[in-house]
Design an enzyme around this catalytic site. Sequence first.
Site, short mmCIF file in Angstrom:
data_model
loop_
_atom_site.label_atom_id
_atom_site.label_comp_id
_atom_site.label_asym_id
_atom_site.label_seq_id
_atom_site.Cartn_x
_atom_site.Cartn_y
_atom_site.Cartn_z
CD GLN A 16 1.92 9.00 5.38
OE1 GLN A 16 1.05 8.70 6.17
NE2 GLN A 16 3.15 9.34 5.78
CG ASP A 24 -10.86 13.24 6.25
OD1 ASP A 24 -10.66 12.34 5.43
OD2 ASP A 24 -10.89 13.06 7.48
CD GLU A 57 -7.05 13.90 5.56
OE1 GLU A 57 -7.09 13.11 6.50
OE2 GLU A 57 -7.17 13.54 4.38
CD1 TRP A 71 0.30 8.13 9.97
CD2 TRP A 71 -1.38 9.47 10.59
NE1 TRP A 71 -0.72 7.34 10.42
CE2 TRP A 71 -1.75 8.12 10.80
CE3 TRP A 71 -2.29 10.49 10.93
CZ2 TRP A 71 -3.01 7.78 11.34
CZ3 TRP A 71 -3.54 10.15 11.44
CH2 TRP A 71 -3.88 8.80 11.64
CD1 TRP A 103 -1.00 2.40 2.23
CD2 TRP A 103 -2.81 1.77 1.07
NE1 TRP A 103 -1.89 3.44 2.24
CE2 TRP A 103 -3.02 3.08 1.55
CE3 TRP A 103 -3.83 1.16 0.32
CZ2 TRP A 103 -4.18 3.80 1.30
CZ3 TRP A 103 -5.00 1.89 0.07
CH2 TRP A 103 -5.16 3.20 0.56
CG MET A 104 2.29 5.28 -2.15
SD MET A 104 3.42 5.44 -3.56
CE MET A 104 2.32 5.10 -4.94
CG ASN A 105 -1.57 6.93 2.46
OD1 ASN A 105 -1.02 5.95 2.95
ND2 ASN A 105 -1.89 7.97 3.19
CG ASP A 106 -1.18 11.36 2.20
OD1 ASP A 106 -2.05 10.62 1.74
OD2 ASP A 106 -1.33 12.04 3.24
CG ASP A 131 -1.53 15.82 7.01
OD1 ASP A 131 -0.96 14.89 7.61
OD2 ASP A 131 -2.67 15.71 6.52
C1 FRU Z 1 -4.24 11.96 3.93
C2 FRU Z 1 -3.87 11.43 5.31
C3 FRU Z 1 -3.16 12.47 6.12
C4 FRU Z 1 -2.40 11.64 7.11
C5 FRU Z 1 -2.00 10.45 6.28
C6 FRU Z 1 -1.99 9.15 7.03
O1 FRU Z 1 -4.47 10.93 3.02
O2 FRU Z 1 -5.03 10.98 5.97
O3 FRU Z 1 -4.00 13.43 6.70
O4 FRU Z 1 -1.28 12.32 7.63
O5 FRU Z 1 -2.94 10.36 5.23
O6 FRU Z 1 -1.51 8.10 6.23
#
Ligand code: FRU
Length: 537
Positions: A38, A233, A200, A81, A19-22, A146
């Site tokens: 992330q 969000d 965010e 985060w 998994w990857m996010n921000d 953030d």
């Molecule tokens: C946005 C978020 C941020 C948080 C991070 C956690 O996608 O929810 O607000 O720092 O991802 O993974």
Amino acid sequence: EVASYLHRTSFHFQPEKNWMNDPNGPMYYKGYYHFFYQYNPNGAVWGDIVWGHAVSTDLIHWLYLDIALVPDQWYDAYGVWSGSVTLREDGVPIIIYTGASNAGEQTQNVAYPGDPSDPLLRRWVKDQENPILRSPPGINIKDFRDPTTAWKDVDGNWLMTVGAKKQKTGLALLYKSVDLKHWELQENVLHSVESTGMWECVDFFPVAVQGHHGLETYTAAPTVKYVLKASLDDTRHDHYALGSYNVMSKTFHPDDPTRDTGIGLRYDYGKFYASKSFFDPAQQRRILWGWVNESDSEVADIAKGWSSVQAIPRTVFYDDKTKNNLIQVPVEEVKELRGARVSERDVKLVPGGLVQVKGASGGQLDIEVVFDYPNITKLSLDGGQMDDGDHFDCSQGGAAHRGVFGPFGLLVLADENFQERTAVFFYVSYSKEGKWRTRFCSDQTRSSLLPDVDTTVYGSFVEVLPSEDFLSLRVLVDRSIVESFVQGGRMVITSRVYPTMATDQAAHLYLFNNATTSINVRNIDAWQMHSVPMHAI
Ligand code: FRU
């Protein structure tokens, strides 16, 4: 069962698995672009978040490095985060990030390079005195995260913002510091907007009013404009506003209050979230990264072993023609990947027409197309022919709808029997107020034969100036992602699609016109895109 490699992208940034996010802390340092993200090292769903790390010399070819920050303290035990990098005056980059504790508390924390002389910045050391910030009175411990890149105040102090909410108002808290470690909450916020919910990944940066070059985050000349972006969000979209920054009151003011942060413009009318920009001193430009998640199910993600990609990094600058939006274009470097090309000029698309762009096959393409703006003067506006644009919002019938001046555009990732195809198209209509308006849409409804994918149709308006007698479109197609840059990058839509037949050499490109008038294609160029090998060291 769909093979796990089928939808993996070939020139977009993805970790090797999971998994990857921000995007986090992007920067240019000692000859390398650094990218943190992330990342869940343990699976293809969100959780156990660390900062993954990769470097590149061209923003396209990446080298995976070891994880930069892991949860090893009480204050980040639940996850390391999102956060940002600030370049100190001595040129050393520092990370300020949000730690989430097991009790759910969000705090801000600082980390330093273990060895600033290492251009790869492989080792990071957390400050002993973390956390450096806890949520202030009136802000819930779960609504405080953030931190942005810090910028210099007129009096020489550092300023940064942290996203938060109060009841339903989204806000950017303002903090001041002399040393980037001891921060003092300011009485005023940088900005807030009612009813927008939690902000965010706030991003705040200047753009030049003349020229397309980027500016340092620290620039505070009266002749520049500022961009304030929040990732909502509640809506899961990245919303920005253009405005000015008052250096005395340290507040942001939108140029147009009806298009304020969270209620006006979006970076992207498809999927694009938690974005973050940075100034690239090597090429004097501002670059924007954004997270594009999957449209398939969690079960499918676990089966394929990965989830999410990053959008191709975009160069961003002020649109000095409309003066009320940003321009976003893929970084120039992506053109390095262009291979075999097909070109056609003056293709007439009759009503209902469908023309294959022969030779433009494969699931990896870079496409540039220019249409003549439809000849609206020829339209007799007696009821029958008049199209009530107010009632067409891209999703009614999608590409199959028939109007006078639309839909027309491209079918990408289409198999030869059209069992699968993704339509990206224009729709020009005449509104009740007596104005011509142009929409751009991305229709995923027929993009995949798989049952369990989200096929929402995306779309919005794009401004076309009276002096512009054309509609232009650039599309990057990479197996499971389609990024459309409209009218030079004035508007963008990113979508995720999961073709099962229209893949590799069975994926074709078509021009289509479902309008009841003819449409002329001035020119179309399509390049097959090379794959990028990503390496680990
Ligand atoms: C946005 C978020 C941020 C948080 C991070 C956690 O996608 O929810 O607000 O720092 O991802 O993974």
